[in-house]
Scaffold this motif. Sequence first.
Motif: not given
Length: 118
Positions: A34-56
Amino acid sequence: MPVHVLIAINVSKWFLKAVNKIRRSYLWKGRKEANGGCCLVAWDKVQRPLDLGGLGIPDLQVMGWALQIRWLWLRKTDTNKPWIGFDIPVHPNAVAMFEIAMQSLVGNGNNTFFWKDR
């Protein structure tokens, strides 16, 4: 499969970057790339636990350290396992976290290393 690799070896940064690239691409596009503009959220935020707003989605580097700490714990506490003698390389951060968290009672002295244990 990468989880099992993380137990046995210290993987390099390029390996973690390559695996994360595939995981990101699959999450955002369902493909290997996937290139550039496909990523909607920063990867660091995606890796957060569910209770901290990430995808776990777990951070592979931190997960590798946790698995290596588990290895150190089993080597220390359960010496009857046949694989205890294997010399598995452990990341220095995992060793430091283990040493901070570990506390030993002297008892009979069989499982306590005087110069290393707290």
